[in-house]
Structure formats: C-alpha cells, structure tokens
Enzyme design. Structure first.
Site, PDB file in Angstrom:
ATOM      1  N   ASP A  37      -3.532 -33.852 -10.352  1.00 50.20           N
ATOM      2  CA  ASP A  37      -2.399 -34.564  -9.743  1.00 50.20           C
ATOM      3  C   ASP A  37      -2.834 -35.996  -9.439  1.00 50.20           C
ATOM      4  O   ASP A  37      -3.848 -36.208  -8.768  1.00 50.20           O
ATOM      5  CB  ASP A  37      -2.021 -33.831  -8.439  1.00 50.20           C
ATOM      6  CG  ASP A  37      -0.610 -34.160  -7.995  1.00 50.20           C
ATOM      7  OD1 ASP A  37      -0.038 -35.149  -8.487  1.00 50.20           O
ATOM      8  OD2 ASP A  37      -0.092 -33.427  -7.132  1.00 50.20           O
ATOM      9  N   ASP A 131       3.293 -37.019 -13.347  1.00 50.16           N
ATOM     10  CA  ASP A 131       1.970 -37.334 -12.797  1.00 50.16           C
ATOM     11  C   ASP A 131       1.097 -36.121 -12.518  1.00 50.16           C
ATOM     12  O   ASP A 131       0.129 -36.229 -11.768  1.00 50.16           O
ATOM     13  CB  ASP A 131       2.116 -38.165 -11.521  1.00 50.16           C
ATOM     14  CG  ASP A 131       2.586 -37.332 -10.347  1.00 50.16           C
ATOM     15  OD1 ASP A 131       3.287 -36.345 -10.587  1.00 50.16           O
ATOM     16  OD2 ASP A 131       2.254 -37.674  -9.204  1.00 50.16           O
ATOM     17  N   GLU A 132       1.402 -34.969 -13.090  1.00 48.63           N
ATOM     18  CA  GLU A 132       0.557 -33.810 -12.824  1.00 48.63           C
ATOM     19  C   GLU A 132       0.641 -32.823 -13.973  1.00 48.63           C
ATOM     20  O   GLU A 132       1.614 -32.806 -14.731  1.00 48.63           O
ATOM     21  CB  GLU A 132       0.945 -33.126 -11.519  1.00 48.63           C
ATOM     22  CG  GLU A 132       2.363 -32.641 -11.515  1.00 48.63           C
ATOM     23  CD  GLU A 132       2.740 -31.919 -10.230  1.00 48.63           C
ATOM     24  OE1 GLU A 132       1.940 -31.122  -9.730  1.00 48.63           O
ATOM     25  OE2 GLU A 132       3.847 -32.167  -9.743  1.00 48.63           O
TER      26      GLU A 132
END
Length: 427
Positions: A37, A131-132
């Site tokens: 993350d 974003d992860e």
DNA sequence: TCTGGGGTCCTCGGGCAC
DNA sequence: TCTGGTGCCCGAGGACCC
C-alpha cells in the site's frame, strides 16, 4: 521471537502514530501473501512532481465547493486531517496546509510504474485500487527469497525507482496481510507468520477488520464485541442477530484466521457510472433532466470505448437532507447509446414524486449480464448447468432476444475453454 | 461540521419458473 | 391440478472500500 520489533502506541489512527513494524529477517513462515500500500499516495505523487512541497502539510482535494479530502500528507494528518473529510473542515484544522486539486493522470502514471515493479517480482498480482495490490509470492521464493525479504526488496525498489514510500503486510491470508500493512504505515513492513495469526488478531479491535465499517462496528460494539477475539467467543446466533447470517459467517471465519480468497489477477468491471454534486442544490426539474442526459452521455461514451453494452440503467438522486434514492430499470434491448440511456434515466427520474432540492444526481450502467461471469470462466459442469437454468428462466421471462444473445456469448467462449485466473499461478 | 466520486458487494422482499 | 421447496432475477437500499 515476536513478530513485533517496535511498537509506538496503539492501533493505527491514520497518522502513523500506532505504527508497528518487523525486521525483514523476522520469522515469516507461511506468510506468502503480501499487501503493498502506497503511503499517502496522491500527496506523495504531488511531492514527486514538486519537491518544494516536501515536508509541508498537504491536502489533496478541490479547494472550493463541496469537495472532500482525497488524500493528505502525514504532516497534515498530525492536525487531524483525514480522507473523506470536507476540505473546508480540513483547512480549519490545518490553516497552513497547501491545498492541491487532484490530478489523476499523474497518479495513474506513477501507479503503473509501481505495478510494473510488482509484476517483475511475481505474476500473481491483484491490483486493488490505484495505490495498493496483493501479491502471492509463494511460488517465487527460489528466485527472490522469503516473503520478508521480498517485502523489503519491493519497498526498496519502489523508493529508489519511483521515489515514494510504501508499506507492506505479509501474512498467510489477504485479510491479515491487509491489516498488517495498515498497521505498518507509513513506510514499514509487518510480518505475521502463519502460526501467530490468531494471536495477532485476538487483541485488535473489530473496527480494524477489512470490511468492518462504522455501522457494523457500532452494531458489534453495542453487543459488547469490541475485539476480534470477542468474535470467536460470542455464540453464533447472537452474532447473526448483530450483523445478519452471511456477515456473521464471514466475520467468524476471518476472526478464526480463515480467509479462502486467493490472489486473483483478473478483474472485470461490472458497472460504470458518473455522478455529480451541485455547488448549490437544484430544484428546477429541467436542469436535473439535462444533467442526467449529460451524465448518460458520458456513461455511454465509456461503454463504447470499453466495447460493451448495458442491460440495466440506474439513477441516484440525493436530496438536500442527504437522503438518497436509487431507481433502476432493466432494458429489453441492451444498448450503449447515450440518448437511449438518457431516456431511461429521465423516465426513472420523472417517476420519483419527491420534488425537494437535489444536491446530487448520478447515472450508472450495469454490464450486460451474460449469466456466467463476465469473462465466461466455466469451472465445471455445475457452473454450466446453473447458467443453462438461468438462461431458460430468462427466456421465459423476457422472450428470446436478449437470451439468445447471452447464450451465444456463453457458447462462443466455449465451455471449459477459458482458463481460470488461478490456472496461471506458479506451482 | 456537513458530508466527492468511483466502484463492489450484500440483504431483503417480491415475482416467477421448475 | 395443486402445493411446497428451491433457486433465480429484479429492484431498492445500504455498507464499505479507496
């Protein structure tokens, strides 16, 4: 040795104050699922593009209107600024913050760089958002080493090749890996060896579970269930009364360390939609209708670019008091034509009798249901029988037009011919 | 203090088909 | 012919995620 080598407070509060990390060489037996993350991703990308922003409290969000915070740097979080908070409130909490409007083109480009690194480590990457991602690294140990080593390597590569930091959780399941990365934030690695899963979970609040939001947590806490360990001891019927039977089973499994979900590399969009909040609430139905048409056009444009049609159109209307209604309609003929979607949206809107001021309208289009999973991944005969049954039932309901099309879609992909995503895994 | 926009998934009741 | 069980779809609403 414990998984925890440094503890600086309680649970994570979003500002990094509860951070817990492991050494990269800590015991990582059985911890083959990584969750990676990015830390304060949008803010970090803005700093990357403008280094003079480094170290400043940053709020990513439109500076005017009714917008909310999309992301905030850790410097801003120390003032109590959080994601989803109204920007106006965030500015009051941190008047010195720089407010930057979001720029998704930039974020997508950096995201692609990061995802490329993940894919160079293992083919089993499941992007979860911009974003992860989850990574299954069980099959690449001989190439890169243990999960802890791989987590450390990824963190090093992201920092040196992209220029931002990330946090990594390593565990035996997706749920625990996700919880671990949250606790390691920012810029940390937390490993939970499989044998320590239950101990790790027991003392964490139910709110920390992935999938437990404010409502579920409130319902659980009202019955004295505050810790994940409490979920294990409460009689199951009481848990069912609190959250319903399906959620009760799921929560119990997660609390017991069971999470059968594998890292899935393919994902298919099931719907696309657009919605817009007005700067000032709107009463004039003609303005609302034309806004619905505009949104329908945007939705249709995306459908055509993705080369799919919609079978169900829904609208969302949020009134000034924030109460929200949705209406939907299944079409006799699938479409990707803006005018048609707009007509349906307008019809649905006109059927709503309430005429209070409106703060938001939205239009969404569901992907045509082709009754077997959008990619046509037939696992076995049972799946196929279920599909045939559904098609027969649909044929009786709707006539043969749409159903013939659905049947054709299924048949043309071929029973058993499409590989299941898991089939691409390493051995 | 006043709550975005993009989604996914679940639940529940009703209707329908087998 | 009727009935009950089962399972599906539809539509609405809600919770949750980033």
């Amino acid at each position: 040795m414990s998984v925890v080598s440094a503890r600086m407070g309680g649970m994570g509060r979003g500002d990094g104050s509860g951070r817990i990390v492991s050494a990269p060489d800590a015991d990582d037996t059985g911890a083959g699922i990584l969750h990676v993350d990015m830390d304060a991703f949008y803010a970090a990308v803005e700093v990357l593009h403008d280094p003079t922003l480094r170290g400043l409290p940053l709020i990513i969000g439109a500076p005017d209107g009714r917008s909310v915070v999309s992301s905030a740097s850790y410097e801003a979080r120390r003032y109590g600024v959080r994601s989803a908070m109204p920007v106006a409130q965030a500015i009051r909490l941190c008047p010195s913050a720089r407010v930057v409007p979001p720029d998704f083109t930039k974020y997508r480009a950096v995201s692609a760089q990061v995802m490329t690194i993940f894919e160079e480590v293992t083919p089993l990457v499941e992007p979860l958002s911009i974003d992860e991602a989850f990574l299954d690294v069980r099959g690449v140990r001989r190439l890169w080493g243990s999960p802890g080593r791989i987590g450390a390597m990824i963190r090093h590569r992201v920092q040196h090749e992209v220029g931002i930091t990330c946090s990594v959780g390593a565990a035996a399941t997706k749920h625990v890996a996700k919880m671990a990365s949250t606790m390691a934030k920012p810029d940390g690695l937390l490993i939970v060896p499989e044998a320590e899963t239950l101990d790790f979970l027991a003392a964490k609040p139910v709110r920390a579970m992935w999938g437990v939001g404010p409502k579920t947590a409130e319902s659980l806490e009202a019955r004295g269930i505050r810790l994940i360990g409490d979920l294990r001891s409460i009689p199951f019927p009481a848990l069912e009364r609190a959250v319903g039977s399906a959620s009760a089973s799921r929560l119990r499994d997660l609390a017991d360390g069971r999470d059968p979900r594998s890292v899935e590399t393919t994902r298919v969009e099931k719907s696309v939609g657009h919605e817009e909040t007005f700067e000032i609430d709107v009463v004039d139905p003609d303005v609302l209708r034309s806004e619905l048409l505009r949104l329908a056009d945007r939705v249709a444009g995306r459908l055509r670019r993705a080369d799919w049609e919609t079978s169900t159109v829904s609208i969302k209307v949020r009134f000034a008091d924030f109460s929200t209604v949705t209406r939907s309609q299944t079409l006799s003929e699938p479409t990707s034509v803006g005018q048609r979607i707009g007509e349906v949206a307008r019809g649905l809107f006109d059927a709503i009798e309430r005429r209070d001021p409106v703060r938001l309208v939205g239009v969404r289009a569901e992907r045509l249901r082709d009754a077997g999973g959008a990619l046509g991944l037939w696992d076995d005969d049972a799946d196929w029988r279920r599909v045939e049954g559904a098609l027969d039932s649909a044929q009786a309901r709707f006539g043969s037009g749409m159903v013939t099309r659905a049947r054709h879609l299924g048949a043309s992909r071929g029973r058993g011919s499409a590989p299941h995503p898991r089939a691409h895994g390493l051995d």
